[in-house]
Scaffold this motif. Sequence first.
Motif, mmCIF file in Angstrom:
data_model
loop_
_atom_site.group_PDB
_atom_site.id
_atom_site.type_symbol
_atom_site.label_atom_id
_atom_site.label_comp_id
_atom_site.label_asym_id
_atom_site.label_seq_id
_atom_site.Cartn_x
_atom_site.Cartn_y
_atom_site.Cartn_z
ATOM 1 N N GLY A 120 -38.665 40.184 -5.519
ATOM 2 C CA GLY A 120 -37.712 40.665 -4.528
ATOM 3 C C GLY A 120 -38.224 40.529 -3.113
ATOM 4 O O GLY A 120 -39.427 40.543 -2.868
ATOM 5 N N GLU A 121 -37.283 40.405 -2.191
ATOM 6 C CA GLU A 121 -37.617 40.380 -0.769
ATOM 7 C C GLU A 121 -36.533 41.102 0.015
ATOM 8 O O GLU A 121 -35.342 40.871 -0.190
ATOM 9 N N ILE A 122 -36.977 41.972 0.918
ATOM 10 C CA ILE A 122 -36.070 42.667 1.825
ATOM 11 C C ILE A 122 -36.230 42.015 3.187
ATOM 12 O O ILE A 122 -37.346 41.930 3.711
ATOM 13 N N ASP A 123 -35.127 41.560 3.760
ATOM 14 C CA ASP A 123 -35.191 40.886 5.056
ATOM 15 C C ASP A 123 -35.712 41.820 6.142
ATOM 16 O O ASP A 123 -36.640 41.479 6.875
ATOM 17 N N ASN A 159 -44.762 56.735 0.517
ATOM 18 C CA ASN A 159 -44.536 58.156 0.278
ATOM 19 C C ASN A 159 -43.462 58.721 1.226
ATOM 20 O O ASN A 159 -43.683 59.703 1.920
ATOM 21 N N LEU A 160 -42.313 58.069 1.252
ATOM 22 C CA LEU A 160 -41.242 58.443 2.167
ATOM 23 C C LEU A 160 -40.248 59.393 1.516
ATOM 24 O O LEU A 160 -39.964 59.290 0.326
ATOM 25 N N ASP A 161 -39.726 60.291 2.304
ATOM 26 C CA ASP A 161 -38.674 61.200 1.859
ATOM 27 C C ASP A 161 -37.502 61.040 2.826
ATOM 28 O O ASP A 161 -37.291 61.862 3.713
ATOM 29 N N LEU A 162 -36.794 59.944 2.670
ATOM 30 C CA LEU A 162 -35.680 59.603 3.543
ATOM 31 C C LEU A 162 -34.477 59.188 2.697
ATOM 32 O O LEU A 162 -34.636 58.743 1.563
ATOM 33 N N GLU A 163 -33.299 59.294 3.289
ATOM 34 C CA GLU A 163 -32.117 58.733 2.645
ATOM 35 C C GLU A 163 -32.216 57.213 2.753
ATOM 36 O O GLU A 163 -32.513 56.674 3.821
ATOM 37 N N VAL A 164 -31.983 56.523 1.653
ATOM 38 C CA VAL A 164 -32.042 55.062 1.647
ATOM 39 C C VAL A 164 -30.625 54.515 1.579
ATOM 40 O O VAL A 164 -29.826 54.940 0.748
ATOM 41 N N ARG A 165 -30.357 53.574 2.466
ATOM 42 C CA ARG A 165 -29.034 52.971 2.544
ATOM 43 C C ARG A 165 -29.202 51.450 2.513
ATOM 44 O O ARG A 165 -30.155 50.912 3.077
ATOM 45 N N PHE A 166 -28.270 50.765 1.871
ATOM 46 C CA PHE A 166 -28.312 49.309 1.776
ATOM 47 C C PHE A 166 -27.224 48.717 2.683
ATOM 48 O O PHE A 166 -26.044 48.971 2.486
ATOM 49 N N ASP A 167 -27.672 47.961 3.679
ATOM 50 C CA ASP A 167 -26.776 47.390 4.681
ATOM 51 C C ASP A 167 -26.826 45.865 4.633
ATOM 52 O O ASP A 167 -27.778 45.280 4.113
ATOM 53 N N ILE A 168 -25.823 45.264 5.215
ATOM 54 C CA ILE A 168 -25.814 43.814 5.427
ATOM 55 C C ILE A 168 -25.514 43.578 6.906
ATOM 56 O O ILE A 168 -24.631 44.220 7.473
ATOM 57 N N VAL A 169 -26.279 42.678 7.510
ATOM 58 C CA VAL A 169 -25.951 42.206 8.848
ATOM 59 C C VAL A 169 -25.555 40.743 8.694
ATOM 60 O O VAL A 169 -26.327 39.934 8.180
ATOM 61 N N THR A 170 -24.329 40.446 9.088
ATOM 62 C CA THR A 170 -23.875 39.060 9.033
ATOM 63 C C THR A 170 -24.062 38.434 10.415
ATOM 64 O O THR A 170 -23.800 39.075 11.437
ATOM 65 N N ILE A 186 -28.838 42.573 -5.878
ATOM 66 C CA ILE A 186 -28.825 44.020 -5.656
ATOM 67 C C ILE A 186 -29.921 44.683 -6.473
ATOM 68 O O ILE A 186 -30.675 45.529 -5.964
ATOM 69 N N LYS A 187 -30.066 44.292 -7.727
ATOM 70 C CA LYS A 187 -31.100 44.856 -8.590
ATOM 71 C C LYS A 187 -32.499 44.608 -8.004
ATOM 72 O O LYS A 187 -33.344 45.503 -7.992
ATOM 73 N N LEU A 188 -32.734 43.391 -7.511
ATOM 74 C CA LEU A 188 -34.024 43.071 -6.896
ATOM 75 C C LEU A 188 -34.246 43.886 -5.617
ATOM 76 O O LEU A 188 -35.352 44.381 -5.372
ATOM 77 N N LEU A 217 -22.730 45.941 8.481
ATOM 78 C CA LEU A 217 -21.986 46.655 7.436
ATOM 79 C C LEU A 217 -22.900 47.714 6.828
ATOM 80 O O LEU A 217 -23.814 47.391 6.047
ATOM 81 N N GLU A 218 -22.689 48.956 7.192
ATOM 82 C CA GLU A 218 -23.493 50.045 6.642
ATOM 83 C C GLU A 218 -22.987 50.390 5.251
ATOM 84 O O GLU A 218 -21.798 50.293 4.982
ATOM 85 N N ASP A 219 -23.906 50.806 4.374
ATOM 86 C CA ASP A 219 -23.539 51.130 2.983
ATOM 87 C C ASP A 219 -22.741 49.989 2.372
ATOM 88 O O ASP A 219 -21.683 50.191 1.781
ATOM 89 N N ALA A 220 -23.243 48.771 2.519
ATOM 90 C CA ALA A 220 -22.525 47.569 2.075
ATOM 91 C C ALA A 220 -22.371 47.523 0.561
ATOM 92 O O ALA A 220 -21.412 46.948 0.056
ATOM 93 N N PHE A 221 -23.329 48.097 -0.144
ATOM 94 C CA PHE A 221 -23.219 48.166 -1.600
ATOM 95 C C PHE A 221 -23.998 49.359 -2.094
ATOM 96 O O PHE A 221 -24.827 49.922 -1.393
ATOM 97 N N TYR A 222 -23.680 49.764 -3.310
ATOM 98 C CA TYR A 222 -24.302 50.933 -3.897
ATOM 99 C C TYR A 222 -25.234 50.515 -5.015
ATOM 100 O O TYR A 222 -25.006 49.516 -5.698
ATOM 101 N N HIS A 223 -26.278 51.265 -5.165
ATOM 102 C CA HIS A 223 -27.248 50.987 -6.224
ATOM 103 C C HIS A 223 -27.063 51.995 -7.349
ATOM 104 O O HIS A 223 -26.532 53.072 -7.160
#
Length: 119
Positions: A36-39, A88-99, A73-75, A112-118
């Motif tokens: 996996g890779e996160i941009d 060791n983070l305690d934060l809300e995690v959100r998945f976004d897309i920037v086009t 999404i799984k990756l 696009l905030e909250d572009a997809f749900y995990h």
Amino acid sequence: MGKHNELGKLGEEKAIAYLQKKGYTIKYKNYRYLKGEIDIIAQKENILAIVEVKSRTNAFLEDLSETVNPKKIKLLVATANQYVMENNLDLEVRFDIVTVLQKGTQFQLEHLEDAFYHF
């Protein structure tokens, strides 16, 4: 480097500048874990944004936000989970897309905030 790779790198740079203008702190760029890779990993207040950047020229008229398939999404979820645990983070995690759409020498960006749900 291929033209699509150059556009991808440029798109990520544009997305970083765009997010910083919106008040995000960039925590990591191109974070990798296994396959996996996160941009971009960015933070704003108590939200950790896992950002997928999709860059295209106007030759591609597909809906860029729909190009993230279930396998990707799984990756992203597994990679984000590793980053959160590793730091060791305690934060809300959100998945976004920037086009990033290139039209000649101009760039049009959309966040696009909250572009997809995990799951």
